[in-house]
Enzyme design. Structure first.
Site, PDB file in Angstrom:
ATOM      1  N   GLN A  26       0.836  -1.199   0.000  1.00  0.00           N
ATOM      2  CA  GLN A  26       0.000   0.000   0.000  1.00  0.00           C
ATOM      3  C   GLN A  26       0.871   1.248   0.000  1.00  0.00           C
ATOM      4  O   GLN A  26       1.694   1.427   0.893  1.00  0.00           O
ATOM      5  CB  GLN A  26      -0.881  -0.030   1.257  1.00  0.00           C
ATOM      6  CG  GLN A  26      -1.594   1.284   1.528  1.00  0.00           C
ATOM      7  CD  GLN A  26      -2.076   1.370   2.965  1.00  0.00           C
ATOM      8  OE1 GLN A  26      -3.101   0.828   3.313  1.00  0.00           O
ATOM      9  NE2 GLN A  26      -1.315   2.048   3.805  1.00  0.00           N
ATOM     10  N   GLY A  27       0.720   2.109  -1.010  1.00  0.00           N
ATOM     11  CA  GLY A  27       1.508   3.349  -1.062  1.00  0.00           C
ATOM     12  C   GLY A  27       0.661   4.542  -0.669  1.00  0.00           C
ATOM     13  O   GLY A  27       0.075   5.195  -1.523  1.00  0.00           O
ATOM     14  N   TYR A  28       0.590   4.812   0.622  1.00  0.00           N
ATOM     15  CA  TYR A  28      -0.218   5.932   1.127  1.00  0.00           C
ATOM     16  C   TYR A  28       0.675   7.005   1.758  1.00  0.00           C
ATOM     17  O   TYR A  28       0.836   8.088   1.244  1.00  0.00           O
ATOM     18  CB  TYR A  28      -1.218   5.455   2.199  1.00  0.00           C
ATOM     19  CG  TYR A  28      -2.484   4.852   1.666  1.00  0.00           C
ATOM     20  CD1 TYR A  28      -2.606   4.452   0.342  1.00  0.00           C
ATOM     21  CD2 TYR A  28      -3.578   4.667   2.507  1.00  0.00           C
ATOM     22  CE1 TYR A  28      -3.774   3.887  -0.133  1.00  0.00           C
ATOM     23  CE2 TYR A  28      -4.755   4.108   2.037  1.00  0.00           C
ATOM     24  CZ  TYR A  28      -4.846   3.718   0.717  1.00  0.00           C
ATOM     25  OH  TYR A  28      -6.003   3.171   0.271  1.00  0.00           O
ATOM     26  N   SER A  29       1.208   6.670   2.964  1.00  0.00           N
ATOM     27  CA  SER A  29       1.932   7.666   3.757  1.00  0.00           C
ATOM     28  C   SER A  29       3.177   8.160   3.025  1.00  0.00           C
ATOM     29  O   SER A  29       3.804   7.422   2.265  1.00  0.00           O
ATOM     30  CB  SER A  29       2.364   7.063   5.097  1.00  0.00           C
ATOM     31  OG  SER A  29       1.241   6.712   5.848  1.00  0.00           O
ATOM     32  N   GLU A  37      -9.317  -0.917   7.443  1.00  0.00           N
ATOM     33  CA  GLU A  37      -8.086  -1.133   8.210  1.00  0.00           C
ATOM     34  C   GLU A  37      -8.299  -0.924   9.702  1.00  0.00           C
ATOM     35  O   GLU A  37      -7.879  -1.722  10.520  1.00  0.00           O
ATOM     36  CB  GLU A  37      -6.988  -0.183   7.722  1.00  0.00           C
ATOM     37  CG  GLU A  37      -5.684  -0.352   8.495  1.00  0.00           C
ATOM     38  CD  GLU A  37      -4.575   0.556   7.973  1.00  0.00           C
ATOM     39  OE1 GLU A  37      -3.494   0.046   7.736  1.00  0.00           O
ATOM     40  OE2 GLU A  37      -4.801   1.770   7.812  1.00  0.00           O
ATOM     41  N   SER A  57       4.741  -1.557   4.190  1.00  0.00           N
ATOM     42  CA  SER A  57       5.079  -2.930   4.582  1.00  0.00           C
ATOM     43  C   SER A  57       4.965  -3.824   3.358  1.00  0.00           C
ATOM     44  O   SER A  57       4.208  -3.530   2.438  1.00  0.00           O
ATOM     45  CB  SER A  57       4.160  -3.418   5.712  1.00  0.00           C
ATOM     46  OG  SER A  57       2.837  -3.071   5.467  1.00  0.00           O
TER      47      SER A  57
END
Lengths: 354, 397
Positions: free
Chosen positions: B124-127, B242, B159
């Site tokens: 997951q590419g969020y932060s 989540e 992660s």
């Protein structure tokens, strides 16, 4: 599967809240707490709603509801810091008398005409200067912190966990009001000199069951009182301005309120479940009652302090009257076993302690 | 109050038990994410409806009607026997629900089946370094060049980036739009040229996260979920998935039972830890708190069945209270063990493979990640208690 209140239970909640909101506002509570008035009119009003008869079977003039219903009513009474004999006369005494098969006074209790107080302190742990001795059918000694200073009769638990009933006007019985922080529900001491008592039960299970019920009701009362304190704190923060803003817009204040809500919300499920377990889950009910009493005592203490702080200096005054809730929650914590004591019982029930 | 599931569900419970007893020897070690045994177990679970239960058959799921009680029974029985419940991970728990809701037919066909079967791993590419709690201020940009997006920027806290096949990623595609309306949700392969992955070692000493750098990464134009500028809506749908799953009450109970076992077996100076009344009281306090949260969860479950119940506040507090509780449960185990509680990694005296220390630290990470405890308190006070937002501070130039 439905974990929640039924339509009938919501109606019960609404009617009790309406009665208390209309008839027993804080001004009335103050009159009773300061001795200008007594709680008999409140008790009569609750009796008209059928509250003292909740748990009593229909054959004795009751409405034969369950412990969840009693829990809901206790929550309302705590919310309004109502002076009443609910825990002793409407819950603990009927539970004890029904478990012991002593039906003779249930109809009078259901009517609200006969109030029964609870003297369990000497069984939970007798203090210096107190204690009860039984000789044949007479009782002598002293019981402290007895619930309901205005009862017509008392159920006294001995250190051996037998239950005796004595009349309030019995020969040799002296009753003195004990001043405590909580003036909404006055405690008393009973001094007994060879007072004639009636054995209600010598089965410790009857005593324990009654104690479980009392602890659940105290927890429910704290749930209601803490909810009221949180509601009052949020409402106050939304109208109080400092630095040209309502203080509810400061994160420091918001986080105090969020912490109160986050701690309190699971308590609602816990208290309801404890009521359900008392009627339906005999193997688990005692552990759940212990945890519920202890946990609500801790959460209640946190909210009593935090909600007062949100009010700033006004929270500390008699004028706002928040202290009635603070003290009610404080009393519920100490009565029928403090959190440490009750958690020790929870450990024993699970075989974690000898 | 009716807490029974009814007799038809008891029949279902027996079916689940039969399955477990018949097949439990086939379960893989949970650490192996790509082994044949893991993939075979995953397929077996899906074929019997114990994983991906409500995902339509045409996308590789079991295709059952949603039934919360059956899902609950499966979870209870697998947990009671400590049976491997199959693969989780961000592709399964977060991307799949979003594709089902917002993806186009082609995306559903292409991605869901291999994802739930464990053949396709996602990250997951969020932060970003500059976009944590204020995620919507992210600056990784994607510009359209012909039929391709060209991506430049950096992600953090990613992660499984080093083992993932694909990434679902939030990027800014509309630089002139208000910040929440300028984001798009892209999907692309992790072996695309221009992606650099650097491990981020955290306080546990493990590589639980990575930093991911994008330099002129070229991605086909149609690999977008939803429309341009709708990425924030998509992201919020996923964050909802989540938050609830970070601290499940069943696991908290299992860990608490682990502390009970420790306290009954370990001794200090010849005295059993359980015989120490101070330790015992701390254990009982946590048991009471865990009980309250488990019952709160039961109320949430009930509200999904009985739509008339209002549980807004009860749902909002789960992440805050659950992660804080887990951190304290793990911390109690460490405290009662005294110096032994310090043991970690290869220390020969370490208990339970060092899991108490690891989880104690890891849960501090979860208190911070997925919306910090402080952000949770903002949400509870603003959306739960209807308190006003903090006034915006004018940006100084």
């Amino acid at each position: 599967m439905e974990f929640g209140l039924s339509q009938e239970q919501i109606l019960l909640q609404d009617s009790v809240n309406k009665f208390l909101g209309d008839q027993v506002p804080l001004a009335k509570v103050r009159q009773i707490a300061t001795g200008e008035d007594n709680d008999s009119a409140v008790w009569k009003g609750l009796a008209e709603l059928g509250i003292p008869s909740l748990l009593i079977p229909e054959a004795q003039g009751g409405v034969d509801l369950g412990t969840v219903d009693a829990v809901i009513v206790a929550e309302c009474l705590g919310y309004h810091v109502t002076p009443s004999a609910f825990i002793s006369s409407a819950v603990m005494a009927p539970v004890a008398l029904m478990a012991a098969g002593k039906d003779d006074t249930l109809a009078a209790i259901a009517d609200g005409n006969h109030r029964v107080g609870i003297a369990f302190g000497e069984a939970i742990g007798a203090r210096r200067d107190a204690g009860i001795l039984v000789d044949g059918t007479t009782l002598s000694g002293k019981c402290l912190f007895v619930l309901d200073a205005n009862a017509d009769a008392y159920l006294i638990a001995t250190p051996e966990k037998s239950l005796y009933r004595v009349r309030a006007d019995a020969k040799g019985l002296e009753r003195n009001i004990l001043t405590t922080i909580d003036k909404t529900r006055p405690n008393c001491e009973l001094i007994l000199d060879k007072v004639e008592g009636e054995l209600i039960s010598d089965d410790p299970e009857v005593y324990l069951q009654t104690l479980d019920a009392g602890r659940i009701i105290l927890a429910a009362d704290t749930l209601g009182a803490a909810q009221s304190m949180l509601d009052q704190a949020v409402a106050y923060a939304k109208q109080r301005e400092q630095f040209n803003r309502v203080i509810a817009s400061f994160q420091a204040v918001k986080h105090m309120c969020a912490e109160m809500a986050a701690n309190l919300e699971p308590c609602r499920s816990m208290v309801w479940f404890a009521g359900h377990a008392f009627d339906e889950l005999p193997d688990k009910k005692r552990l759940i009652a212990c945890h519920t009493k202890a946990h609500l005592s801790e959460v209640g203490k946190f909210i009593a302090k935090t909600a007062t702080e949100v009010h700033g200096g006004m929270g500390f005054t008699d004028l706002v009257g928040l202290h009635y809730w603070f003290k009610r929650i404080g009393a519920n914590r100490q009565l029928l076993g403090t959190p440490e004591l009750v958690r020790d019982e929870a450990a024993r029930i699970q075989g974690f302690a000898a | 109050m009716d807490l029974s599931f009814g007799s038809e569900y008891e029949v279902f419970r027996e079916e689940v038990r039969d399955f477990i007893h018949q097949h439990k020897d086939k379960q893989p070690n949970p650490a192996e994410m790509r082994s044949e045994k893991t993939l075979a177990w995953q397929k077996l679970l899906i074929d019997h409806g114990y994983h991906s239960r409500t995902i339509p058959k045409k996308y590789g799921g079991y295709g059952a009607e949603p039934d919360i009680i059956k899902s609950r029974i499966i979870a209870e029985e697998f947990s009671a026997e400590q049976i491997n419940t199959g693969l989780s991970g961000q592709g399964i728990s977060m991307l799949t629900p979003v594709l089902l809701e917002m993806g186009n037919e082609e995306q559903k066909q292409q991605f869901i089946k291999p994802t739930i079967h464990g053949e396709l791993l996602w990250c997951q590419g969020y932060s970003e370094p500059g976009a944590g709690s204020d995620l919507a201020s992210l600056t990784t940009k994607a510009e359209l060049d012909g039929d391709e997006w060209v991506i430049n920027g950096q992600k953090i806290w990613t992660s499984t980036a080093h083992i993932a096949d694909w990434i679902f990623c939030l990027v800014r595609t509309e630089p002139d739009a208000p910040k929440h309306q300028g984001i798009s949700f892209l999907l692309f392969r992790m072996d695309t040229p221009g992606i650099e992955i650097r491990p981020l070692i955290d306080m546990t000493g493990k590589r639980n996260f990575n930093e991911v750098f994008f330099t002129d990464v070229r991605v086909p134009k149609d690999q977008i979920v939803g429309k341009r500028g709708q990425g924030w809506l998509v992201a919020n749908a996923i964050l909802g998935h989540e938050r609830g799953s970070l601290a499940p009450p069943d696991v908290a109970d299992a860990r608490l039972n682990g502390v009970v076992d420790l306290m009954r077996t370990e001794t200090i100076g010849g005295e059993k830890l359980m015989d120490n009344p101070v330790y015992r009281d701390r254990l009982m306090q946590l048991q009471g708190r865990a009980m309250a949260l488990r019952l709160n969860d039961m109320r949430l479950l009930s509200a999904r069945i009985n739509k008339n119940q209002d549980v807004k506040l009860a749902a909002m507090i789960v992440k805050l209270m659950g992660t804080e509780l887990r951190h304290e449960i793990e911390g109690l185990a460490i405290d009662v063990m005294g110096e032994i509680g310090l043991s970690y990694e290869d220390n020969p005296y370490v208990r339970d493979k060092g899991s108490w220390q690891f989880q104690y630290m890891f849960y501090l990470g979860l208190i911070i990640g997925g919306g910090t405890s402080q952000i949770q308190k903002n949400i509870i006070s603003e959306r739960g208690l209807d308190m006003p937002k903090e006034p915006k501070v004018a940006k100084s130039s």
